[in-house]
Design a protein around this motif. Structure first.
Motif, PDB file in Angstrom:
ATOM      1  N   ASN A 278      -2.792   9.047 -10.219  1.00 44.08           N
ATOM      2  CA  ASN A 278      -2.358  10.394 -10.578  1.00 44.08           C
ATOM      3  C   ASN A 278      -2.026  11.158  -9.295  1.00 44.08           C
ATOM      4  O   ASN A 278      -2.912  11.406  -8.479  1.00 44.08           O
ATOM      5  N   PRO A 279      -0.776  11.565  -9.112  1.00 39.77           N
ATOM      6  CA  PRO A 279      -0.394  12.273  -7.885  1.00 39.77           C
ATOM      7  C   PRO A 279      -1.221  13.533  -7.599  1.00 39.77           C
ATOM      8  O   PRO A 279      -1.344  13.935  -6.453  1.00 39.77           O
ATOM      9  N   LYS A 280      -1.823  14.118  -8.627  1.00 42.09           N
ATOM     10  CA  LYS A 280      -2.661  15.305  -8.417  1.00 42.09           C
ATOM     11  C   LYS A 280      -3.848  14.994  -7.508  1.00 42.09           C
ATOM     12  O   LYS A 280      -4.360  15.869  -6.819  1.00 42.09           O
ATOM     13  N   ASN A 281      -4.280  13.748  -7.502  1.00 36.12           N
ATOM     14  CA  ASN A 281      -5.426  13.357  -6.680  1.00 36.12           C
ATOM     15  C   ASN A 281      -5.095  13.321  -5.186  1.00 36.12           C
ATOM     16  O   ASN A 281      -6.005  13.302  -4.359  1.00 36.12           O
ATOM     17  N   LEU A 282      -3.825  13.305  -4.851  1.00 31.64           N
ATOM     18  CA  LEU A 282      -3.440  13.293  -3.435  1.00 31.64           C
ATOM     19  C   LEU A 282      -3.902  14.551  -2.712  1.00 31.64           C
ATOM     20  O   LEU A 282      -4.243  14.498  -1.532  1.00 31.64           O
ATOM     21  N   GLU A 283      -3.917  15.656  -3.431  1.00 36.35           N
ATOM     22  CA  GLU A 283      -4.319  16.919  -2.823  1.00 36.35           C
ATOM     23  C   GLU A 283      -5.754  16.854  -2.294  1.00 36.35           C
ATOM     24  O   GLU A 283      -6.028  17.252  -1.163  1.00 36.35           O
ATOM     25  N   GLU A 284      -6.656  16.323  -3.099  1.00 38.01           N
ATOM     26  CA  GLU A 284      -8.050  16.257  -2.650  1.00 38.01           C
ATOM     27  C   GLU A 284      -8.243  15.225  -1.553  1.00 38.01           C
ATOM     28  O   GLU A 284      -8.973  15.484  -0.595  1.00 38.01           O
TER      29      GLU A 284
ATOM     30  N   LEU B 276     -27.839   4.293  10.117  1.00 37.31           N
ATOM     31  CA  LEU B 276     -29.127   4.607  10.733  1.00 37.31           C
ATOM     32  C   LEU B 276     -29.337   3.808  12.014  1.00 37.31           C
ATOM     33  O   LEU B 276     -29.970   4.282  12.951  1.00 37.31           O
ATOM     34  N   GLU B 277     -28.789   2.592  12.034  1.00 37.42           N
ATOM     35  CA  GLU B 277     -28.888   1.743  13.220  1.00 37.42           C
ATOM     36  C   GLU B 277     -27.801   2.064  14.247  1.00 37.42           C
ATOM     37  O   GLU B 277     -27.693   1.388  15.268  1.00 37.42           O
ATOM     38  N   LYS B 278     -26.988   3.071  13.950  1.00 34.69           N
ATOM     39  CA  LYS B 278     -25.890   3.511  14.832  1.00 34.69           C
ATOM     40  C   LYS B 278     -24.782   2.474  14.966  1.00 34.69           C
ATOM     41  O   LYS B 278     -24.068   2.420  15.975  1.00 34.69           O
ATOM     42  N   THR B 279     -24.617   1.622  13.955  1.00 32.88           N
ATOM     43  CA  THR B 279     -23.500   0.678  13.922  1.00 32.88           C
ATOM     44  C   THR B 279     -22.333   1.379  13.242  1.00 32.88           C
ATOM     45  O   THR B 279     -22.420   1.747  12.077  1.00 32.88           O
ATOM     46  N   LYS B 280     -21.274   1.567  13.991  1.00 33.98           N
ATOM     47  CA  LYS B 280     -20.120   2.300  13.477  1.00 33.98           C
ATOM     48  C   LYS B 280     -19.213   1.383  12.655  1.00 33.98           C
ATOM     49  O   LYS B 280     -18.870   0.287  13.105  1.00 33.98           O
ATOM     50  N   ILE B 281     -18.820   1.855  11.480  1.00 32.92           N
ATOM     51  CA  ILE B 281     -17.799   1.181  10.676  1.00 32.92           C
ATOM     52  C   ILE B 281     -16.514   1.961  10.899  1.00 32.92           C
ATOM     53  O   ILE B 281     -16.447   3.162  10.638  1.00 32.92           O
ATOM     54  N   ASP B 282     -15.491   1.286  11.387  1.00 26.29           N
ATOM     55  CA  ASP B 282     -14.240   1.955  11.720  1.00 26.29           C
ATOM     56  C   ASP B 282     -13.266   2.027  10.545  1.00 26.29           C
ATOM     57  O   ASP B 282     -12.554   3.018  10.392  1.00 26.29           O
ATOM     58  N   PHE B 283     -13.234   0.977   9.722  1.00 27.02           N
ATOM     59  CA  PHE B 283     -12.260   0.905   8.628  1.00 27.02           C
ATOM     60  C   PHE B 283     -12.860   0.277   7.382  1.00 27.02           C
ATOM     61  O   PHE B 283     -13.613  -0.699   7.483  1.00 27.02           O
ATOM     62  N   ILE B 284     -12.494   0.838   6.240  1.00 23.88           N
ATOM     63  CA  ILE B 284     -12.707   0.166   4.960  1.00 23.88           C
ATOM     64  C   ILE B 284     -11.326  -0.260   4.477  1.00 23.88           C
ATOM     65  O   ILE B 284     -10.422   0.570   4.351  1.00 23.88           O
ATOM     66  N   THR B 285     -11.161  -1.541   4.267  1.00 22.62           N
ATOM     67  CA  THR B 285      -9.908  -2.086   3.757  1.00 22.62           C
ATOM     68  C   THR B 285     -10.046  -2.237   2.250  1.00 22.62           C
ATOM     69  O   THR B 285     -10.948  -2.932   1.774  1.00 22.62           O
ATOM     70  N   ILE B 286      -9.166  -1.577   1.523  1.00 24.15           N
ATOM     71  CA  ILE B 286      -9.263  -1.509   0.070  1.00 24.15           C
ATOM     72  C   ILE B 286      -8.274  -2.489  -0.543  1.00 24.15           C
ATOM     73  O   ILE B 286      -7.059  -2.302  -0.468  1.00 24.15           O
ATOM     74  N   CYS B 287      -8.805  -3.553  -1.137  1.00 20.16           N
ATOM     75  CA  CYS B 287      -7.996  -4.610  -1.749  1.00 20.16           C
ATOM     76  C   CYS B 287      -8.324  -4.720  -3.243  1.00 20.16           C
ATOM     77  O   CYS B 287      -8.364  -5.810  -3.799  1.00 20.16           O
ATOM     78  N   THR B 288      -8.590  -3.601  -3.851  1.00 20.93           N
ATOM     79  CA  THR B 288      -9.014  -3.553  -5.254  1.00 20.93           C
ATOM     80  C   THR B 288      -7.820  -3.281  -6.162  1.00 20.93           C
ATOM     81  O   THR B 288      -6.737  -2.940  -5.679  1.00 20.93           O
ATOM     82  N   PRO B 289      -8.024  -3.372  -7.477  1.00 20.50           N
ATOM     83  CA  PRO B 289      -6.958  -2.941  -8.393  1.00 20.50           C
ATOM     84  C   PRO B 289      -6.608  -1.468  -8.148  1.00 20.50           C
ATOM     85  O   PRO B 289      -7.452  -0.678  -7.704  1.00 20.50           O
ATOM     86  N   ASN B 290      -5.374  -1.112  -8.452  1.00 18.65           N
ATOM     87  CA  ASN B 290      -4.851   0.225  -8.146  1.00 18.65           C
ATOM     88  C   ASN B 290      -5.724   1.370  -8.648  1.00 18.65           C
ATOM     89  O   ASN B 290      -5.879   2.374  -7.959  1.00 18.65           O
ATOM     90  N   PHE B 291      -6.295   1.231  -9.834  1.00 16.93           N
ATOM     91  CA  PHE B 291      -7.057   2.352 -10.402  1.00 16.93           C
ATOM     92  C   PHE B 291      -8.340   2.641  -9.630  1.00 16.93           C
ATOM     93  O   PHE B 291      -8.953   3.690  -9.811  1.00 16.93           O
ATOM     94  N   LEU B 292      -8.752   1.751  -8.722  1.00 16.95           N
ATOM     95  CA  LEU B 292      -9.952   1.970  -7.907  1.00 16.95           C
ATOM     96  C   LEU B 292      -9.643   2.507  -6.506  1.00 16.95           C
ATOM     97  O   LEU B 292     -10.553   2.894  -5.787  1.00 16.95           O
ATOM     98  N   HIS B 293      -8.384   2.535  -6.131  1.00 13.01           N
ATOM     99  CA  HIS B 293      -8.022   2.979  -4.780  1.00 13.01           C
ATOM    100  C   HIS B 293      -8.578   4.363  -4.472  1.00 13.01           C
ATOM    101  O   HIS B 293      -9.179   4.583  -3.420  1.00 13.01           O
ATOM    102  N   ASP B 294      -8.356   5.307  -5.377  1.00 16.19           N
ATOM    103  CA  ASP B 294      -8.795   6.690  -5.167  1.00 16.19           C
ATOM    104  C   ASP B 294     -10.295   6.759  -4.884  1.00 16.19           C
ATOM    105  O   ASP B 294     -10.727   7.425  -3.948  1.00 16.19           O
ATOM    106  N   PHE B 295     -11.098   6.060  -5.661  1.00 17.87           N
ATOM    107  CA  PHE B 295     -12.555   6.073  -5.480  1.00 17.87           C
ATOM    108  C   PHE B 295     -12.944   5.601  -4.083  1.00 17.87           C
ATOM    109  O   PHE B 295     -13.730   6.247  -3.388  1.00 17.87           O
ATOM    110  N   TYR B 296     -12.395   4.472  -3.656  1.00 21.82           N
ATOM    111  CA  TYR B 296     -12.790   3.915  -2.361  1.00 21.82           C
ATOM    112  C   TYR B 296     -12.224   4.711  -1.183  1.00 21.82           C
ATOM    113  O   TYR B 296     -12.856   4.793  -0.127  1.00 21.82           O
TER     114      TYR B 296
END
Length: 161
Positions: A106-112, A66-86
């Motif tokens: 699950n490789p099926k999630n790569l499609e989405e 809303l303040e027009k501050t752009k976020i360029d990257f989210i760096t995901i350093c979580t356990p593997n099972f959370l990668h897909d969510f983030y």
């Protein structure tokens, strides 16, 4: 200067990402981890906002939009099972994602996530964190030094013919 967010800030790999962000003259805007023992964050980015709850991070990022501050990257350093969510979260919010492998369990999630990447026009940048692991380097040297053995290396295993 690019703006970054780290999820999984108290993890083993997160300090390396913070250091890289700092060394490339970029800015860490916010970090999130359920554990609040992340004193390392202050070493690199004392002004970064820190959250122990994802919903509060999400609310903060909405405020920045809303303040027009752009976020360029989210760096995901979580356990593997959370990668897909983030990854999905980043792409749905028009933010590039940086994630170590595996991207998904699950490789099926790569499609989405591939669909979301195209739809958002943002990218998922992957890091193969094991490339410098001592055992991988040892295996690489063994393969290199044994000229008679033909090997095929893929993401999942090494097979000898």
């Amino acid at each position: 200067m690019k703006n970054f967010v780290i999820v999984g800030a108290a993890g083993f790999i997160a300090p390396r990402h913070m250091k890289a962000i700092k060394e490339t003259n970029n800015n860490l805007v916010a970090a999130m981890d359920p554990s609040d023992n992340v004193g390392i964050l202050d070493t690199y980015f004392p002004n970064a906002e820190f959250f122990t709850d994802f919903s509060r991070l999400d609310r903060y990022l909405s405020k920045l939009r809303l303040e027009k501050t752009k976020i360029d990257f989210i760096t995901i350093c979580t356990p593997n099972f959370l990668h897909d969510f983030y990854i999905r979260y980043a792409l749905k919010n028009n933010i590039n994602a940086i994630c170590e492998k595996p991207l998904v369990i699950n490789p099926k999630n790569l499609e989405e996530i591939n669909y979301l990447e195209k739809k958002s026009n943002k990218k998922i940048y992957t890091i193969l964190q094991l490339r410098n692991h001592p055992n991988i380097l040892k295996l690489r040297n063994e393969i290199k030094n044994k000229k008679k053995i033909r090997c095929r290396v893929n993401l999942y295993n090494v097979t000898r013919k």
